[in-house]
Design an enzyme around this catalytic site. Structure first.
Site, PDB file in Angstrom:
ATOM      1  N   ASP A  40       0.856  -1.179   0.000  1.00  0.00           N
ATOM      2  CA  ASP A  40       0.000   0.000   0.000  1.00  0.00           C
ATOM      3  C   ASP A  40       0.896   1.234   0.000  1.00  0.00           C
ATOM      4  O   ASP A  40       2.102   1.131   0.210  1.00  0.00           O
ATOM      5  CB  ASP A  40      -1.002  -0.005   1.160  1.00  0.00           C
ATOM      6  CG  ASP A  40      -0.354  -0.194   2.523  1.00  0.00           C
ATOM      7  OD1 ASP A  40       0.890  -0.271   2.591  1.00  0.00           O
ATOM      8  OD2 ASP A  40      -1.077  -0.253   3.521  1.00  0.00           O
ATOM      9  N   TYR A  82       2.949   4.786   0.702  1.00  0.00           N
ATOM     10  CA  TYR A  82       3.594   5.402   1.862  1.00  0.00           C
ATOM     11  C   TYR A  82       2.571   6.267   2.586  1.00  0.00           C
ATOM     12  O   TYR A  82       1.762   6.945   1.959  1.00  0.00           O
ATOM     13  CB  TYR A  82       4.771   6.270   1.424  1.00  0.00           C
ATOM     14  CG  TYR A  82       5.884   5.519   0.725  1.00  0.00           C
ATOM     15  CD1 TYR A  82       6.650   4.577   1.405  1.00  0.00           C
ATOM     16  CD2 TYR A  82       6.182   5.757  -0.613  1.00  0.00           C
ATOM     17  CE1 TYR A  82       7.690   3.896   0.773  1.00  0.00           C
ATOM     18  CE2 TYR A  82       7.211   5.082  -1.265  1.00  0.00           C
ATOM     19  CZ  TYR A  82       7.957   4.151  -0.565  1.00  0.00           C
ATOM     20  OH  TYR A  82       8.976   3.471  -1.199  1.00  0.00           O
ATOM     21  N   PHE A 120       6.448   2.122  -4.547  1.00  0.00           N
ATOM     22  CA  PHE A 120       7.847   2.308  -4.147  1.00  0.00           C
ATOM     23  C   PHE A 120       8.387   3.699  -4.480  1.00  0.00           C
ATOM     24  O   PHE A 120       9.442   4.092  -3.979  1.00  0.00           O
ATOM     25  CB  PHE A 120       8.773   1.238  -4.750  1.00  0.00           C
ATOM     26  CG  PHE A 120       8.511  -0.147  -4.239  1.00  0.00           C
ATOM     27  CD1 PHE A 120       8.867  -0.499  -2.954  1.00  0.00           C
ATOM     28  CD2 PHE A 120       7.894  -1.093  -5.038  1.00  0.00           C
ATOM     29  CE1 PHE A 120       8.614  -1.777  -2.467  1.00  0.00           C
ATOM     30  CE2 PHE A 120       7.635  -2.372  -4.563  1.00  0.00           C
ATOM     31  CZ  PHE A 120       7.989  -2.718  -3.275  1.00  0.00           C
ATOM     32  N   HIS A 143      10.513  -9.001   0.328  1.00  0.00           N
ATOM     33  CA  HIS A 143      10.249  -7.571   0.183  1.00  0.00           C
ATOM     34  C   HIS A 143      11.560  -6.797   0.405  1.00  0.00           C
ATOM     35  O   HIS A 143      12.392  -7.196   1.219  1.00  0.00           O
ATOM     36  CB  HIS A 143       9.209  -7.137   1.222  1.00  0.00           C
ATOM     37  CG  HIS A 143       8.641  -5.784   0.969  1.00  0.00           C
ATOM     38  ND1 HIS A 143       9.259  -4.628   1.391  1.00  0.00           N
ATOM     39  CD2 HIS A 143       7.507  -5.388   0.341  1.00  0.00           C
ATOM     40  CE1 HIS A 143       8.540  -3.591   1.035  1.00  0.00           C
ATOM     41  NE2 HIS A 143       7.464  -4.011   0.392  1.00  0.00           N
TER      42      HIS A 143
END
Length: 273
Positions: free
Chosen positions: A112, A114, A125, A234
């Protein structure tokens, strides 16, 4: 016209019917009440319109479904209650606006957005220019350097990847400020499932980069005989050492694209914002 309860439902969509049914039966409303309810429904339907370009046509039918209406209803209530949501409303569909359906070659799937001020820009990202590079993105830059020799830029904007056909989407497209994961389970996962399914069914020889368990769950939607799926931990500092470092996904991705006659991605980002 509105006296016959059984025939009334014929005139309304499934979304509209849900507003008129209570406890399984059609509820009596006068003309003014019906007009007000239909106006409310119209406002909700017009909220959060489909991305422009060829995505609009691809998503047209899905965005008429009750589950997407429910998602819009939730988001509209959040805004009306003064809750700060990221990314800004005009950037929620930025991933689709920067990468049209026909241009997709690679999909990078995040979790999801930031949840800090001025960070999320609608691309997973990625952060807005002028914002410090987050730790997960810094680890992506480290792997890019080790894998492809790419030098880390001074910013965290990944728009140049998006313009080359890298669809940068999160599984959940919005989040409440300072509340990570706050919009999970509200309907975005169904929406992004539909995106992955569309790409899987109507495209060929795409590369899906699934980093972390949350993204890897989408892997069941992808036919690995038609596409390449690359999975790793991740890039978060909490997990990057468990398999993200050294995964070489960027070079493997380009090798696959070349194999099928597609232009490889120039992963080197512009140095300056």
């Amino acid at each position: 016209m509105f006296n016959d309860k059984r025939s009334n439902s014929y005139y309304f969509s499934s979304i509209e019917q849900s507003y008129f049914y209570i406890n399984g039966s059609f509820t009596d409303f006068n003309f003014k009440e019906i007009a007000e309810i239909l106006m409310t429904i119209k406002k909700i339907k017009s909220f959060l319109k489909a991305p422009e370009g060829d995505w609009a046509l691809k998503l047209e039918e899905y965005m008429k479904k009750p589950e997407f209406f429910d998602l819009k209803l939730f988001l509209k209530a959040q805004y009306e209650n003064g809750i700060t949501i990221f990314p800004p409303q005009n950037r929620i569909f930025a991933a689709f606006e920067n990468t049209q359906f026909r241009d997709v070659r690679v999909v990078i799937l995040g979790q999801d957005p930031y949840h800090g001020p001025n960070q999320a820009n609608g691309l997973c990202f990625s952060v807005a220019r002028g914002v410090p590079v987050p730790p997960s993105l810094a680890n992506i830059y480290r792997e890019l350097r080790d894998d492809m020799g790419c030098l880390p830029p001074s910013h965290g904007c990944l728009k140049s990847w998006a313009k080359q056909g890298v669809l940068l989407i999160n599984s959940v497209l919005t989040v409440e400020q300072s509340a990570s994961g706050s919009h999970r389970g509200k309907g975005w996962e169904i929406f992004t499932d539909a995106i992955i399914t569309l790409l899987n069914d109507e495209q060929r020889d795409l590369v899906f980069l699934l980093w972390g368990n949350y993204a890897r769950k989408k892997g069941v939607l992808i036919d690995r005989r038609r596409h390449m799926v690359l999975e790793a931990a991740h890039p978060s500092p909490l997990s990057a050492y468990r398999g993200f470092y050294g995964c070489k996904h960027f070079s493997l991705c380009n090798a696959y694209l070349k194999k099928f006659g597609k232009k490889p991605i120039d992963w080197q980002l512009p140095f300056f914002s």
